[in-house]
Structure formats: C-alpha cells, structure tokens
Motif scaffolding. Structure first.
Motif, PDB file in Angstrom:
ATOM      1  N   GLY A 104       0.822  -1.206   0.000  1.00 33.15           N
ATOM      2  CA  GLY A 104       0.000   0.000   0.000  1.00 33.15           C
ATOM      3  C   GLY A 104       0.851   1.250   0.000  1.00 33.15           C
ATOM      4  N   LEU A 105       0.334   2.316   0.627  1.00 32.68           N
ATOM      5  CA  LEU A 105       1.039   3.587   0.676  1.00 32.68           C
ATOM      6  C   LEU A 105       1.985   3.612   1.874  1.00 32.68           C
ATOM      7  CD1 LEU A 105      -1.855   6.093  -0.172  1.00 32.68           C
ATOM      8  CD2 LEU A 105      -0.091   5.202  -1.701  1.00 32.68           C
ATOM      9  N   VAL A 106       3.263   3.854   1.611  1.00 35.02           N
ATOM     10  CA  VAL A 106       4.271   3.906   2.662  1.00 35.02           C
ATOM     11  C   VAL A 106       4.673   5.373   2.872  1.00 35.02           C
ATOM     12  CG1 VAL A 106       6.565   3.162   3.372  1.00 35.02           C
ATOM     13  CG2 VAL A 106       5.115   1.631   2.010  1.00 35.02           C
ATOM     14  N   PRO A 107       4.547   5.893   4.098  1.00 38.50           N
ATOM     15  CA  PRO A 107       4.876   7.303   4.329  1.00 38.50           C
ATOM     16  C   PRO A 107       6.369   7.589   4.179  1.00 38.50           C
ATOM     17  CG  PRO A 107       4.380   6.194   6.399  1.00 38.50           C
ATOM     18  CD  PRO A 107       4.032   5.226   5.313  1.00 38.50           C
ATOM     19  N   THR A 108       6.682   8.775   3.678  1.00 39.68           N
ATOM     20  CA  THR A 108       8.076   9.207   3.581  1.00 39.68           C
ATOM     21  C   THR A 108       8.573   9.634   4.956  1.00 39.68           C
ATOM     22  OG1 THR A 108       7.455  11.504   3.151  1.00 39.68           O
ATOM     23  CG2 THR A 108       7.668  10.033   1.231  1.00 39.68           C
ATOM     24  N   ASP A 109       9.860   9.874   5.064  1.00 40.26           N
ATOM     25  CA  ASP A 109      10.428  10.338   6.330  1.00 40.26           C
ATOM     26  C   ASP A 109       9.804  11.666   6.751  1.00 40.26           C
ATOM     27  OD1 ASP A 109      12.049   8.132   6.445  1.00 40.26           O
ATOM     28  OD2 ASP A 109      13.840   9.154   5.682  1.00 40.26           O
ATOM     29  N   TYR A 110       9.545  12.520   5.773  1.00 42.19           N
ATOM     30  CA  TYR A 110       8.932  13.822   6.086  1.00 42.19           C
ATOM     31  C   TYR A 110       7.523  13.620   6.636  1.00 42.19           C
ATOM     32  CZ  TYR A 110       6.867  18.443   5.470  1.00 42.19           C
ATOM     33  OH  TYR A 110       6.213  19.640   5.674  1.00 42.19           O
ATOM     34  N   ALA A 111       6.753  12.726   6.018  1.00 36.89           N
ATOM     35  CA  ALA A 111       5.392  12.464   6.505  1.00 36.89           C
ATOM     36  C   ALA A 111       5.421  11.933   7.933  1.00 36.89           C
ATOM     37  CB  ALA A 111       4.691  11.474   5.574  1.00 36.89           C
ATOM     38  N   LEU A 112       6.343  11.032   8.206  1.00 38.11           N
ATOM     39  CA  LEU A 112       6.473  10.483   9.560  1.00 38.11           C
ATOM     40  C   LEU A 112       6.851  11.558  10.569  1.00 38.11           C
ATOM     41  CD1 LEU A 112       8.347   7.162   8.707  1.00 38.11           C
ATOM     42  CD2 LEU A 112       6.009   7.350   9.574  1.00 38.11           C
ATOM     43  N   SER A 113       7.642  12.537  10.122  1.00 40.04           N
ATOM     44  CA  SER A 113       8.102  13.578  11.050  1.00 40.04           C
ATOM     45  C   SER A 113       7.006  14.574  11.397  1.00 40.04           C
ATOM     46  CB  SER A 113       9.309  14.311  10.462  1.00 40.04           C
ATOM     47  OG  SER A 113       8.928  15.133   9.365  1.00 40.04           O
ATOM     48  N   ILE A 114       6.088  14.828  10.459  1.00 42.34           N
ATOM     49  CA  ILE A 114       5.056  15.839  10.728  1.00 42.34           C
ATOM     50  C   ILE A 114       3.790  15.245  11.334  1.00 42.34           C
ATOM     51  CG2 ILE A 114       5.917  17.342   8.893  1.00 42.34           C
ATOM     52  CD1 ILE A 114       3.517  16.489   7.205  1.00 42.34           C
ATOM     53  N   GLU A 115       3.609  13.924  11.225  1.00 40.52           N
ATOM     54  CA  GLU A 115       2.369  13.327  11.720  1.00 40.52           C
ATOM     55  C   GLU A 115       2.091  13.636  13.186  1.00 40.52           C
ATOM     56  OE1 GLU A 115       0.143   8.990  12.153  1.00 40.52           O
ATOM     57  OE2 GLU A 115       2.331   9.147  12.222  1.00 40.52           O
ATOM     58  N   PRO A 116       3.024  13.374  14.131  1.00 40.61           N
ATOM     59  CA  PRO A 116       2.689  13.624  15.547  1.00 40.61           C
ATOM     60  C   PRO A 116       2.381  15.087  15.836  1.00 40.61           C
ATOM     61  CG  PRO A 116       5.035  13.096  15.277  1.00 40.61           C
ATOM     62  CD  PRO A 116       4.380  12.794  13.983  1.00 40.61           C
TER      63      PRO A 116
END
Length: 278
Positions: A55-67
């Motif tokens: 499926g869709l795998v988040p990028t490092d940037y997406a992981l950093s902004i999620e919280p």
C-alpha cells in the motif's frame, strides 16, 4: 495550505495506508482523497507516500510531521468543544476493560452509562489493539494494569493490589492469560519460581470452573497495609494524553471510579464475612 480537512485526509492516510480505506474512514470518495493528496504533495513539496506491494508507505517527512499535526488538531478540537458537556448528545461510548474487571463491573457500568445517555455502548475486553485504538480515538478510555507507556498515553492510577494463589493447590497450575499483562511473562514465578503451568486459558468462566481441581494466580486489591503480597500491580484508567482533560473522558472517569470502589468494598465485605465464619 488553509484547508483543515486536508490535514484530516493526511492523518487518515497515515492510519490506513490506502486511499480507498481513508475514503471509507472519512465518508468521502476515493477520488476526493486522491485529489487532496495531490494538492498536499504540491503544497508541502514532498511526495508524502510512495506505493509498494503493501500500500502507501509514508516518507520520512510524513512520519516527522504526523505527531505534530495530530497534536495540533486535537488541541483545536478541544478548543472548539462546547463548554457544557451533555452526555445525552453522545452517539457512542467505547471502553476496553481488562479481565476480570469486565465481567465484575461491566453490568453496573452499562447501567450507569445508560442512565445518562441513549448512546450506543460498546464494552469490550482489553486486547493487543486497545492502545492503538485509544490513540486513534476509536476507544474513549481503557481500564488496565498501569505499565510503562509512551507519553502519548495518560494513566490515572485508581488502586493497587497484589497476586496470590487460589484454588486447589494440589492440582495443576492454570495460567490465566490476560492481554497486555502476561502473554510473554510468567508472573506466577515471582511467587513460586519453580512452578510450571500445565494449562493455559483466557476465559474467566472456564478458569472459575477449574478451581475445584486446579489453582491459578488471582489479583486482590489492597484493603489495608497489612495485606501485602510479593507480586504488586496497580490498576489505572488509560487515556489518550491529549484528551485527559476532555469533558467526555472526565464524565466517564467520574462514572467508573465509584463503581470500581464499590466493587472493591463489596469484595472486602465478603472476605471479612468469610473470615468471621471461619
């Protein structure tokens, strides 16, 4: 980017890893989710997700902004919540409760909630998914043993207790499996290191039926300082940390704690009654 709905789409994609499942979660079309994702990629200058076989795998940037985005939106929701809380306006109440508390207080808890709201009540046994469901706002709060947890959780200790053996200690030892407590550990060895479990069950009804022939580890709240055990456990209400002050969680807390207190008092009364009979 000024559309808060776009941020909700992003967080749903982080949870589901699928435009189709995110659309179902949000009650929108898949084309809407795909369109919002395309705009987010342009606005933020990052692909946010890459596709692979799962499926869709988040990028490092997406992981950093999620919280940070989750925290910001939660604070905004709290700020916009009405000052007066009315349980009659609730659609659903969801609680996950560790065994055997679910069996022991579940009926009284349902009565207490129903007396104040017509909302759908979902009372379920605590499972391996309960923590993630609390963080995803699908469970309002849980009742479980206090353990080390990430700062995204708040744990309100409500009482302490200890473990002891109960049943026919001339028979086999039965390990009563409780999710989140002893799946990967043998707590009973803190009382008897050489003991081996011959039977493992996860049913309260079944463990009670086996006590004439077998024995197990039980939990009992501390009633006084004289009643101490080598194995100590604390019971707590488990919240999403950002919602610890929310009106719904406070309302549920005020309902649950007196029910637990009454249950403990009744157990103490029964124990004292048996002691006098002896």
């Amino acid at each position: 980017m000024h559309d808060l709905n776009a941020l909700h789409v992003f967080l749903s994609l982080m949870q589901t890893h699928s435009t189709q499942r995110a659309a179902q979660k949000l009650g929108r079309s898949q084309s809407y989710v795909s369109k919002v994702l395309a705009q987010l990629r342009e606005d933020l200058g990052d692909p946010l997700f890459v596709r692979d076989g799962s499926g869709l795998v988040p990028t490092d940037y997406a992981l950093s902004i999620e919280p940070k985005l989750k925290s910001a939106l939660e604070q905004l929701d709290l700020a916009l919540a009405p000052e007066e809380f009315n349980p009659k306006k609730l659609d659903k109440v969801t609680l996950h409760i560790v065994e055997p508390y679910l069996v022991e207080i579940g009926k009284d808890l349902i009565k207490a909630i129903r007396s104040e709201t017509d909302a759908l009540i979902e009372l379920r046994q605590w499972s391996e998914h309960s923590e993630s469901l609390i963080l995803e706002d699908q469970v309002d709060l849980g009742l479980h043993v206090l353990t080390d947890k990430p700062q995204s959780f708040y744990q309100k200790k409500i009482h302490s207790g200890g473990g002891y053996f109960e049943g026919n200690q001339g028979g086999e030892y039965v390990k009563f499996l409780i999710s989140g407590i002893n799946e990967h550990s043998d707590l009973y060895k803190q009382l008897k290191p050489d003991l081996q479990a011959g039977i493992i069950v996860d049913s309260v009804d079944l463990i009670n039926q086996l006590m004439d022939d077998c024995f197990t580890l039980r939990y009992e709240p501390y009633y006084d300082d004289e009643r101490l055990y080598p194995l100590n456990l604390d019971v707590a209400l488990i919240y999403k940390a950002s919602l610890r002050g929310a009106a719904k969680q406070k309302w549920l807390t005020d309902l649950i704690i007196p029910i637990v207190d009454d249950h403990i008092a009744q157990r103490k009364s029964n124990r004292d009654g048996l002691k006098h009979l002896g």
